[in-house]
Design a protein around this motif. Structure first.
Motif, PDB file in Angstrom:
ATOM      1  N   LEU A  49       0.822  -1.214   0.000  1.00  0.00           N
ATOM      2  CA  LEU A  49       0.000   0.000   0.000  1.00  0.00           C
ATOM      3  C   LEU A  49       0.858   1.267   0.000  1.00  0.00           C
ATOM      4  CD1 LEU A  49      -2.872  -0.965   2.493  1.00  0.00           C
ATOM      5  CD2 LEU A  49      -3.001  -0.763   0.008  1.00  0.00           C
ATOM      6  N   SER A  50       2.059   1.183   0.540  1.00  0.00           N
ATOM      7  CA  SER A  50       2.958   2.340   0.535  1.00  0.00           C
ATOM      8  C   SER A  50       3.291   2.756  -0.900  1.00  0.00           C
ATOM      9  CB  SER A  50       4.255   2.015   1.286  1.00  0.00           C
ATOM     10  OG  SER A  50       3.985   1.721   2.637  1.00  0.00           O
ATOM     11  N   ILE A  51       3.476   1.776  -1.766  1.00  0.00           N
ATOM     12  CA  ILE A  51       3.747   2.077  -3.169  1.00  0.00           C
ATOM     13  C   ILE A  51       2.515   2.683  -3.828  1.00  0.00           C
ATOM     14  CG2 ILE A  51       4.407   1.071  -5.388  1.00  0.00           C
ATOM     15  CD1 ILE A  51       5.883  -1.106  -3.819  1.00  0.00           C
ATOM     16  N   VAL A  52       1.350   2.116  -3.537  1.00  0.00           N
ATOM     17  CA  VAL A  52       0.096   2.649  -4.093  1.00  0.00           C
ATOM     18  C   VAL A  52      -0.121   4.087  -3.614  1.00  0.00           C
ATOM     19  CG1 VAL A  52      -2.405   2.360  -4.202  1.00  0.00           C
ATOM     20  CG2 VAL A  52      -0.911   0.350  -4.203  1.00  0.00           C
ATOM     21  N   LEU A  53       0.142   4.331  -2.335  1.00  0.00           N
ATOM     22  CA  LEU A  53      -0.019   5.681  -1.784  1.00  0.00           C
ATOM     23  C   LEU A  53       0.936   6.668  -2.445  1.00  0.00           C
ATOM     24  CD1 LEU A  53      -0.511   5.077   2.046  1.00  0.00           C
ATOM     25  CD2 LEU A  53      -2.063   6.286   0.506  1.00  0.00           C
ATOM     26  N   ALA A  54       2.135   6.208  -2.736  1.00  0.00           N
ATOM     27  CA  ALA A  54       3.101   7.089  -3.394  1.00  0.00           C
ATOM     28  C   ALA A  54       2.590   7.515  -4.765  1.00  0.00           C
ATOM     29  CB  ALA A  54       4.444   6.358  -3.519  1.00  0.00           C
ATOM     30  N   VAL A  55       1.996   6.583  -5.497  1.00  0.00           N
ATOM     31  CA  VAL A  55       1.426   6.907  -6.805  1.00  0.00           C
ATOM     32  C   VAL A  55       0.259   7.883  -6.658  1.00  0.00           C
ATOM     33  CG1 VAL A  55       0.263   5.960  -8.831  1.00  0.00           C
ATOM     34  CG2 VAL A  55       2.151   4.690  -7.768  1.00  0.00           C
ATOM     35  N   VAL A  56      -0.589   7.653  -5.648  1.00  0.00           N
ATOM     36  CA  VAL A  56      -1.731   8.542  -5.400  1.00  0.00           C
ATOM     37  C   VAL A  56      -1.262   9.952  -5.072  1.00  0.00           C
ATOM     38  CG1 VAL A  56      -3.657   9.013  -3.833  1.00  0.00           C
ATOM     39  CG2 VAL A  56      -3.277   6.696  -4.686  1.00  0.00           C
ATOM     40  N   LEU A  57      -0.231  10.065  -4.243  1.00  0.00           N
ATOM     41  CA  LEU A  57       0.291  11.387  -3.880  1.00  0.00           C
ATOM     42  C   LEU A  57       0.870  12.108  -5.088  1.00  0.00           C
ATOM     43  CD1 LEU A  57       2.067  10.559  -0.473  1.00  0.00           C
ATOM     44  CD2 LEU A  57      -0.043  11.845  -0.808  1.00  0.00           C
ATOM     45  N   ALA A  58       1.513  11.345  -5.968  1.00  0.00           N
ATOM     46  CA  ALA A  58       2.126  11.962  -7.140  1.00  0.00           C
ATOM     47  C   ALA A  58       1.089  12.374  -8.172  1.00  0.00           C
ATOM     48  CB  ALA A  58       3.132  10.994  -7.763  1.00  0.00           C
ATOM     49  N   VAL A  59       0.052  11.572  -8.375  1.00  0.00           N
ATOM     50  CA  VAL A  59      -0.938  11.832  -9.421  1.00  0.00           C
ATOM     51  C   VAL A  59      -2.044  12.765  -8.942  1.00  0.00           C
ATOM     52  CG1 VAL A  59      -2.665  10.762 -10.926  1.00  0.00           C
ATOM     53  CG2 VAL A  59      -0.464   9.628 -10.543  1.00  0.00           C
ATOM     54  N   ARG A  60      -2.666  12.414  -7.788  1.00  0.00           N
ATOM     55  CA  ARG A  60      -3.836  13.170  -7.332  1.00  0.00           C
ATOM     56  C   ARG A  60      -3.449  14.490  -6.694  1.00  0.00           C
ATOM     57  NH1 ARG A  60      -7.593   9.915  -3.437  1.00  0.00           N
ATOM     58  NH2 ARG A  60      -7.758   8.667  -5.336  1.00  0.00           N
ATOM     59  N   PHE A  61      -2.379  14.495  -5.902  1.00  0.00           N
ATOM     60  CA  PHE A  61      -2.017  15.707  -5.161  1.00  0.00           C
ATOM     61  C   PHE A  61      -0.773  16.389  -5.713  1.00  0.00           C
ATOM     62  CE2 PHE A  61      -4.235  12.905  -2.117  1.00  0.00           C
ATOM     63  CZ  PHE A  61      -5.305  13.716  -1.806  1.00  0.00           C
ATOM     64  N   GLU A  62      -0.241  15.872  -6.840  1.00  0.00           N
ATOM     65  CA  GLU A  62       0.913  16.480  -7.511  1.00  0.00           C
ATOM     66  C   GLU A  62       2.066  16.716  -6.546  1.00  0.00           C
ATOM     67  OE1 GLU A  62      -0.546  19.976  -9.419  1.00  0.00           O
ATOM     68  OE2 GLU A  62      -1.851  18.890 -10.792  1.00  0.00           O
ATOM     69  N   ALA A  63       2.390  15.682  -5.785  1.00  0.00           N
ATOM     70  CA  ALA A  63       3.465  15.802  -4.795  1.00  0.00           C
ATOM     71  C   ALA A  63       4.842  15.794  -5.425  1.00  0.00           C
ATOM     72  CB  ALA A  63       3.359  14.660  -3.778  1.00  0.00           C
ATOM     73  N   GLY A  64       4.960  15.355  -6.667  1.00  0.00           N
ATOM     74  CA  GLY A  64       6.259  15.273  -7.322  1.00  0.00           C
ATOM     75  C   GLY A  64       6.786  13.848  -7.300  1.00  0.00           C
ATOM     76  N   VAL A  65       7.502  13.499  -8.367  1.00  0.00           N
ATOM     77  CA  VAL A  65       8.004  12.130  -8.490  1.00  0.00           C
ATOM     78  C   VAL A  65       9.033  11.830  -7.406  1.00  0.00           C
ATOM     79  CG1 VAL A  65       9.225  10.519 -10.000  1.00  0.00           C
ATOM     80  CG2 VAL A  65       7.577  12.126 -10.980  1.00  0.00           C
TER      81      VAL A  65
END
Length: 278
Positions: A49-65
């Motif tokens: 889930l940590s990997i999934v959350l990282a993708v969500v943060l990058a795509v949905r909240f534009e946290a940066g790669v």
């Protein structure tokens, strides 16, 4: 004239406690070990889930790669460490209990505490249900009610397990004997709670890991970044709670060292009397 006899309430409660211990005590003790396995499995799920959350943060909240990669690596590495620590430390809980025999002259006080703790757990669960139902009606979008309910649920589980532990002194390596000194009784009672905490550690570990997974899942489906940040704090706290086996191991050793010193002091007069007789 007929005599009016009051029911033997104490006897009824005694029989009730003995009955539930007979019917469910062994199952509850086995469930304690199952909580540890559930916790280890949950940490493996949390790593994914940590990997999934990282993708969500990058795509949905534009946290940066870069930030997403750091989050994923930190999450996976942290879960791997917590899983390793839990897998290694959980078996030592039973070993410490086996290596710490104690004595008590009566199990009466344990039964009283078992009843008190069991009722407290039920009240905690009812409070959580009442708070959740009323708070959600007033603020349906707030996660606070769910957090409070889960906390009350965890308190209920912990209290009920404790109540069974208090009814089963043999499982904590406590021998009920006919006669003990006041010092031995004190040591037996205080060490009972220390060993009970060791027995309860897999339950705390398992619940913390499961709640961490629930917090991670909630973060995936949350659109508000403010709520995500709050859930991340809950996730970090639950992850920290999975260090309970290591923390309890160190705490128990420190506590029992104090008890060993106290035992030696209590036995000193007896040894001096033997030396004087010689």
């Amino acid at each position: 004239m007929k005599k009016f006899l009051l029911p033997d309430l104490s006897g009824c409660l005694d029989r009730f406690l003995d009955y539930i211990n007979l019917k469910a005590g062994e199952k509850v003790m086995k469930a304690c070990g199952a909580f540890g396995k559930i916790g280890l499995a949950s940490l493996s799920i949390l790593a994914v889930l940590s990997i999934v959350l990282a993708v969500v943060l990058a795509v949905r909240f534009e946290a940066g790669v870069g930030a997403a990669v750091i989050f994923a690596v930190t999450g996976v590495a942290g879960c791997a460490f917590l899983h390793y620590a839990g897998a290694k430390m959980l078996p030592t809980m039973n070993t410490l209990i086996k290596n710490a025999p104690t004595k008590m002259s009566s199990a009466v006080v344990l039964k009283v505490l078992a009843l008190f703790v069991g009722v407290s757990g039920v009240l905690a669960l009812l409070s959580g249900i009442f708070y959740k139902s009323t708070f959600l009606a007033e603020q349906p979008d707030s996660p606070d009610a769910v957090v409070v309910f889960l906390s009350c649920l965890a308190a209920f589980v912990a209290c009920e397990v404790w109540s069974f532990l208090l009814l089963r002194p043999a499982d904590l390596n406590v021998e009920i004997v006919e006669k003990t000194t006041v010092g031995e009784e004190f040591i037996g009672l205080t060490s009972y709670f220390a060993k009970g905490c060791l027995k309860l550690t897999p339950v705390v570990f398992g619940l913390a890991a499961v709640f961490a997974v629930l917090a991670a899942v909630a973060m995936i489906f949350t659109a508000d970044f403010g709520l995500v940040f709050a859930q991340m704090i809950v996730l970090a706290y639950m992850a920290f709670m999975t260090l309970a086996p290591f923390v309890m191991y160190v705490a128990f050793l420190s506590y029992y060292l104090t008890l060993d010193i106290l035992t030696a002091v209590l036995k000193l007069p007896e040894k001096l009397d033997k030396i004087a007789e010689k």
